[in-house]
Design a protein around this motif. Structure first.
Motif, PDB file in Angstrom:
ATOM      1  N   GLN A   1       0.802  -1.223   0.000  1.00 39.57           N
ATOM      2  CA  GLN A   1       0.000   0.000   0.000  1.00 39.57           C
ATOM      3  C   GLN A   1       0.837   1.278   0.000  1.00 39.57           C
ATOM      4  OE1 GLN A   1      -2.484  -0.451   3.462  1.00 39.57           O
ATOM      5  NE2 GLN A   1      -3.815  -1.987   2.503  1.00 39.57           N
ATOM      6  N   ASN A   2       2.113   1.180   0.404  1.00 41.89           N
ATOM      7  CA  ASN A   2       2.895   2.405   0.620  1.00 41.89           C
ATOM      8  C   ASN A   2       3.811   2.704  -0.564  1.00 41.89           C
ATOM      9  OD1 ASN A   2       3.352   4.630   2.268  1.00 41.89           O
ATOM     10  ND2 ASN A   2       5.129   3.708   3.249  1.00 41.89           N
ATOM     11  N   GLY A   3       3.283   2.553  -1.778  1.00 37.41           N
ATOM     12  CA  GLY A   3       4.049   2.885  -2.965  1.00 37.41           C
ATOM     13  C   GLY A   3       4.034   4.371  -3.256  1.00 37.41           C
ATOM     14  N   ASP A   4       4.854   4.788  -4.202  1.00 38.06           N
ATOM     15  CA  ASP A   4       4.955   6.202  -4.550  1.00 38.06           C
ATOM     16  C   ASP A   4       3.646   6.730  -5.133  1.00 38.06           C
ATOM     17  OD1 ASP A   4       7.528   6.412  -3.720  1.00 38.06           O
ATOM     18  OD2 ASP A   4       8.426   6.581  -5.706  1.00 38.06           O
ATOM     19  N   PHE A   5       3.325   7.984  -4.801  1.00 36.61           N
ATOM     20  CA  PHE A   5       2.268   8.692  -5.503  1.00 36.61           C
ATOM     21  C   PHE A   5       2.759   8.985  -6.916  1.00 36.61           C
ATOM     22  CE2 PHE A   5       0.870  10.390  -1.179  1.00 36.61           C
ATOM     23  CZ  PHE A   5      -0.206   9.525  -1.104  1.00 36.61           C
ATOM     24  N   LEU A   6       1.980   8.607  -7.904  1.00 37.34           N
ATOM     25  CA  LEU A   6       2.386   8.771  -9.299  1.00 37.34           C
ATOM     26  C   LEU A   6       1.248   9.400 -10.085  1.00 37.34           C
ATOM     27  CD1 LEU A   6       4.462   8.229 -11.555  1.00 37.34           C
ATOM     28  CD2 LEU A   6       3.412   5.965 -11.842  1.00 37.34           C
ATOM     29  N   ASP A   7       1.452  10.630 -10.554  1.00 35.94           N
ATOM     30  CA  ASP A   7       0.468  11.322 -11.392  1.00 35.94           C
ATOM     31  C   ASP A   7      -0.914  11.273 -10.737  1.00 35.94           C
ATOM     32  OD1 ASP A   7      -0.375  12.752 -13.633  1.00 35.94           O
ATOM     33  OD2 ASP A   7      -0.841  10.941 -14.770  1.00 35.94           O
ATOM     34  N   VAL A   8      -0.970  11.740  -9.487  1.00 38.20           N
ATOM     35  CA  VAL A   8      -2.194  11.655  -8.688  1.00 38.20           C
ATOM     36  C   VAL A   8      -3.055  12.897  -8.884  1.00 38.20           C
ATOM     37  CG1 VAL A   8      -3.074  11.633  -6.317  1.00 38.20           C
ATOM     38  CG2 VAL A   8      -1.224  10.090  -6.984  1.00 38.20           C
ATOM     39  N   ASP A   9      -4.344  12.692  -9.065  1.00 38.77           N
ATOM     40  CA  ASP A   9      -5.300  13.798  -9.125  1.00 38.77           C
ATOM     41  C   ASP A   9      -5.643  14.283  -7.723  1.00 38.77           C
ATOM     42  OD1 ASP A   9      -7.406  15.485 -10.475  1.00 38.77           O
ATOM     43  OD2 ASP A   9      -8.687  14.239  -9.205  1.00 38.77           O
ATOM     44  N   ARG A  10      -5.964  13.337  -6.833  1.00 38.31           N
ATOM     45  CA  ARG A  10      -6.293  13.710  -5.458  1.00 38.31           C
ATOM     46  C   ARG A  10      -6.289  12.459  -4.586  1.00 38.31           C
ATOM     47  NH1 ARG A  10     -10.912  13.110  -8.337  1.00 38.31           N
ATOM     48  NH2 ARG A  10     -12.669  12.009  -7.368  1.00 38.31           N
ATOM     49  N   VAL A  11      -6.256  12.683  -3.285  1.00 37.84           N
ATOM     50  CA  VAL A  11      -6.427  11.627  -2.294  1.00 37.84           C
ATOM     51  C   VAL A  11      -7.623  11.999  -1.433  1.00 37.84           C
ATOM     52  CG1 VAL A  11      -5.401  10.338  -0.390  1.00 37.84           C
ATOM     53  CG2 VAL A  11      -3.947  11.142  -2.272  1.00 37.84           C
ATOM     54  N   GLU A  12      -8.603  11.106  -1.379  1.00 37.44           N
ATOM     55  CA  GLU A  12      -9.772  11.313  -0.527  1.00 37.44           C
ATOM     56  C   GLU A  12      -9.641  10.418   0.702  1.00 37.44           C
ATOM     57  OE1 GLU A  12     -13.367  10.634  -2.662  1.00 37.44           O
ATOM     58  OE2 GLU A  12     -12.909  12.096  -4.249  1.00 37.44           O
ATOM     59  N   VAL A  13      -9.741  11.010   1.881  1.00 39.43           N
ATOM     60  CA  VAL A  13      -9.668  10.269   3.135  1.00 39.43           C
ATOM     61  C   VAL A  13     -10.997  10.434   3.854  1.00 39.43           C
ATOM     62  CG1 VAL A  13      -8.461   9.954   5.319  1.00 39.43           C
ATOM     63  CG2 VAL A  13      -7.181  10.629   3.270  1.00 39.43           C
ATOM     64  N   LEU A  14     -11.742   9.338   3.961  1.00 39.75           N
ATOM     65  CA  LEU A  14     -13.052   9.343   4.609  1.00 39.75           C
ATOM     66  C   LEU A  14     -12.894   8.832   6.029  1.00 39.75           C
ATOM     67  CD1 LEU A  14     -13.589   9.385   1.521  1.00 39.75           C
ATOM     68  CD2 LEU A  14     -15.597   7.979   1.951  1.00 39.75           C
ATOM     69  N   ARG A  15     -13.369   9.605   6.994  1.00 38.47           N
ATOM     70  CA  ARG A  15     -13.242   9.236   8.397  1.00 38.47           C
ATOM     71  C   ARG A  15     -14.574   8.676   8.906  1.00 38.47           C
ATOM     72  NH1 ARG A  15     -10.987  14.286   7.812  1.00 38.47           N
ATOM     73  NH2 ARG A  15     -12.695  15.343   8.901  1.00 38.47           N
ATOM     74  N   GLY A  16     -14.492   7.548   9.609  1.00 37.62           N
ATOM     75  CA  GLY A  16     -15.689   6.896  10.113  1.00 37.62           C
ATOM     76  C   GLY A  16     -16.044   5.686   9.275  1.00 37.62           C
ATOM     77  N   PRO A  17     -16.890   4.796   9.790  1.00 36.70           N
ATOM     78  CA  PRO A  17     -17.224   3.556   9.082  1.00 36.70           C
ATOM     79  C   PRO A  17     -17.918   3.836   7.754  1.00 36.70           C
ATOM     80  CG  PRO A  17     -18.686   3.894  10.967  1.00 36.70           C
ATOM     81  CD  PRO A  17     -17.597   4.910  11.087  1.00 36.70           C
TER      82      PRO A  17
END
Length: 746
Positions: free
Chosen positions: A129-145
């Motif tokens: 899971q901890n690979g390089d970010f490559l040509d990323v548009d965005r990262v969405e982090v959802l908190r909670g179930p």
């Protein structure tokens, strides 16, 4: 938690809210827009494209441009930017903690508490899971179930890394970067519209860095916390017609680094032998020095090779009143390494242990989903999901003779099969133009099986005449229906309030051992264990959350609030225990925990060229009922990586200089103390509160295709443990680094 602590937190909470309210908040954004307003972000948190400010989910969004400006290269770098979230690069893979909900078992039989996704595809193994970010548009982090739309193992939340899709514009970019510790990086992207129907996109990245650790073991070996990563992605988007399109992605990442990323916990603590570790407060140089000289063995040169690759297909077909979506993926991950352990067997005494490991992991997933248009009084989506993962592993431990084991302590494992099937649906009813009710449910069935052994061998190859094989065989079927009820309303065109009642579920599993009348690898079970000791139960969570998202001051300021309460049952906690004279990695259910918290995200643009942002998270996460060894109660103790308060402040401003723009930025994070617990050893390590600051200075000539960026991370140059295991092996955080980057776009 004591009443005094509760009163203190409430006092601090009230003061913080009164201090932050003038600033406003929103999802994280680019620094400035021409009109001085905060730009809106489109997200897919609810599996539909919608503005973040109109999405009734507690979430943070970091754009690809923000990742590049801050020098955030991979998921483990994100933690400092997110309220209530820790993402740590542990020796055994990425460890995600959201609002105190975490997981410690990264083995073949373990499951995470938060789902990590790449372009919507669930990535099962923390190692990959901890690979390089490559040509990323965005990262969405959802908190909670997020169990209804995202499925199992989302008890804590979801991290979704979304890459750029091929577009209709011919464009490209190249970049190069140099930094301290011998860091060097080069990356590039090319987007080509072949015709009106087909577009192609390619991205590549190479990054290297020397070790951050210092070797004082008396060997010539290099240590870990180094980098040697190569990543590539090829994407193709085909529009069949105005109603149907297909997006294909192939990605591959190869990481050649060193798994000797640890130092002894005694680098940071004294008094471990008493059961009460005390922080030493040593220098950064001493904290990052491995001076452990094994009394029983000579370390070898450590190494690690991770090879992750995947192919995904995403089909969208507009059927008129509804759209049909298909997402399918096949991924492969191979991992081999040699690591030198600091292996404490009794208080005050540790051995050197070498572990050789090789593993192969294949996963397939398919989801078919149909979603109605978002135009009528009722909108809905429903689908089916199928997942399968096949794993084989061989782990060999050497140098354990001092505790009575033979020269080779070996774990041949495979096949390990994990299957999951689910059906889900969610509907929203617009009661009024400004009021909506949502209900959803998902039924999941998990089937896990494992065949393997614990071998006590006198040579590298198993000899039935002299060696002993203890079978590990188990199978477990579990099922669970998770659900979500929500209400959201528009108080005015720029203010949303919402309430959510939701549940989460993480599947159960099994420990080493076997039941009576079972066998594995051709060996009958010689020492059956009780089913209650072999199997641990699913982890469940029920959440109540209230939130507010608002924009004001002519859309130059915004504020997001989320208050939540969790009932957290059957937590799965893992560690090494001695069973029948041999060390075993054991997972047990931890009774009940309670989590309550408040999160505030704020942003304001005082002028068009500047942005001030802040987050503040309060967390009260503690055990309600947990006795690790059956005698000592941990009730009232904090959950891991859950500081009671965390504050971030960031400011960025652009200045007109010499026909261009000079942009200066500062970002700082302050957290109160938190703990890392090792239940199997009855140890609780307190990590003192600290502040960490990053600086950036960039220059862009007007109309020119090039730009320069200077970054300083961890200005204070202080480090802390990010993970401590049952043996005392400690992964430290990174010291101060400086980098200079140049980009050219065309």
């Amino acid at each position: 938690m004591s009443n005094r602590q509760v009163r203190s937190n409430l006092t601090l909470l009230a003061a913080a809210i009164s201090g932050l309210l003038p600033f406003g908040a929103a999802a994280q954004e680019t620094a400035a827009s021409a009109d001085g307003q905060i730009q809106e972000v489109l997200v897919t948190a609810q599996r539909r494209v919608a503005p973040e400010s109109k999405t009734p989910v507690a979430m943070s969004v970091i754009s690809g441009a923000q990742l590049a400006r801050a020098g955030l290269d991979r998921p483990s770098d994100l933690a400092a930017r997110l309220p209530g979230v820790y993402l740590n690069g542990a020796a055994d893979g990425l460890r995600i903690t959201i609002r105190g909900v975490s997981n410690a078992d990264a083995t073949d039989k373990g499951e995470p508490s938060a789902a990590f996704m790449l372009d919507g595809v669930y990535i099962a193994r923390p190692h990959s899971q901890n690979g390089d970010f490559l040509d990323v548009d965005r990262v969405e982090v959802l908190r909670g179930p997020q169990g209804t739309l995202y499925g199992r193992n989302t008890t804590a939340g979801v991290v979704n890394v979304i890459s750029n899709a091929p577009g209709k514009t011919l464009e490209g970019a190249v970049g190069a970067e140099l930094g301290t510790f011998g860091a060097r990086k080069a990356d590039g992207m090319l987007n080509v519209p072949v015709n009106d129907a087909l577009a192609l996109r390619a991205a590549v990245s190479v990054k290297r860095r020397d070790s951050l650790l210092r070797n004082a073991q008396g060997t010539p070996h290099e240590l870990g916390l180094d980098r040697d990563d190569r990543s590539a992605r090829l994407s193709a988007k085909l529009d069949f017609n105005a109603d149907a399109s297909l997006l294909l992605r192939y990605d591959r990442t190869v990481q050649h680094d060193n798994n000797d990323v640890i130092v002894p916990d005694t680098n940071f603590y004294t008094g471990i032998e008493t059961g009460n570790p005390v922080w030493r407060g040593t220098s950064t140089k001493e904290s990052l020095t491995n001076a452990f000289v094994p009394p029983n063995a000579v370390p070898e040169q450590g190494h690690s090779r991770r090879d992750a690759q995947g192919l995904s297909a995403q089909l969208s077909w507009n059927l008129g009143p509804a759209t049909l979506h298909y997402l399918g993926s096949r991924r492969q991950f191979d991992h081999d390494f040699l690591v030198n352990y600091y292996y404490r067997i009794v208080p005050g005494f540790a051995l050197g242990v070498r572990q050789y490991f090789e593993g192969a992991y294949d996963q397939d997933s398919h989801e078919l989903r149909i979603a109605t248009k978002d135009t009528g009084s009722v909108s809905a989506q429903a689908g089916v999901y199928w997942f399968r993962e096949d794993m084989t592993q061989l782990a060999t431990f050497r140098d354990l003779e001092p505790i009575g084991l033979p020269p080779y302590y070996v774990f041949p494992t495979g096949p390990v099969v994990s299957k999951s099937r689910a059906v889900f649906g969610q509907a929203t009813w617009r009661v009024l133009d400004t009021l909506r009710l949502t209900a959803g449910a998902r039924t999941t069935r998990d089937d896990k099986s494992r065949v393997g052994a614990t071998n006590l061998q006198f040579g590298p190859v198993f000899n039935p005449a002299t060696d002993l094989a203890l079978p590990n065989a188990a199978r477990l079927e579990t099922s669970k229906t998770t659900w979500r009820l929500g209400i959201d309303a528009d108080l005015n065109p720029t203010t949303l309030v919402y309430g959510v009642l939701a549940t989460g579920y993480k599947s159960g599993g099994f420990n080493d051992g076997c039941l009576a009348d079972s066998s594995a690898l051709g060996v009958a079970c010689p020492a059956p264990v009780a089913e209650s000791a072999l199997v641990y139960r699913p982890e469940t969570l029920k959440s109540v959350e209230l939130g507010l998202k608002t924009r004001f001051w002519a859309n130059r300021a915004s504020l997001n609030l989320a208050a939540y309460q969790y009932d957290y049952t059957n937590l799965q906690l893992s560690g090494v225990e001695m069973e029948n004279g041999v060390p075993r990695y054991v997972t047990r259910n931890a009774g009940v925990a309670s989590v309550n918290g408040l999160e505030i995200e704020a942003a304001v643009k005082p002028i068009a060229s500047a942005r001030l942002s802040s987050t503040l998270a309060f967390t009260d996460a503690h055990y309600v009922d947990y006795t690790p060894d059956g005698l000592h109660s941990w009730a009232g103790y904090k959950l891991d990586r859950a500081p009671s308060a965390t504050l971030t402040l960031g400011y960025e401003q652009g200045f007109a200089v010499g026909g261009g723009t000079l942009t200066a930025g500062v970002f700082s994070r302050t957290a109160r103390a938190y703990t890392i617990g090792v239940p199997s050893q009855l140890l609780r390590y307190r990590i003192p509160g600290r502040t960490e600051t990053d600086l950036s200075l960039g220059y862009q000539q007007h109309g020119a295709p090039w730009s320069l960026l200077l970054r300083v991370r961890n200005l204070q140059d202080k480090v802390e443990p990010v993970n401590i295991d049952s043996f005392g092996m400690t992964v430290p955080s990174e010291p101060r680094t400086v980098s200079l980057r140049m980009d050219y776009r065309f």
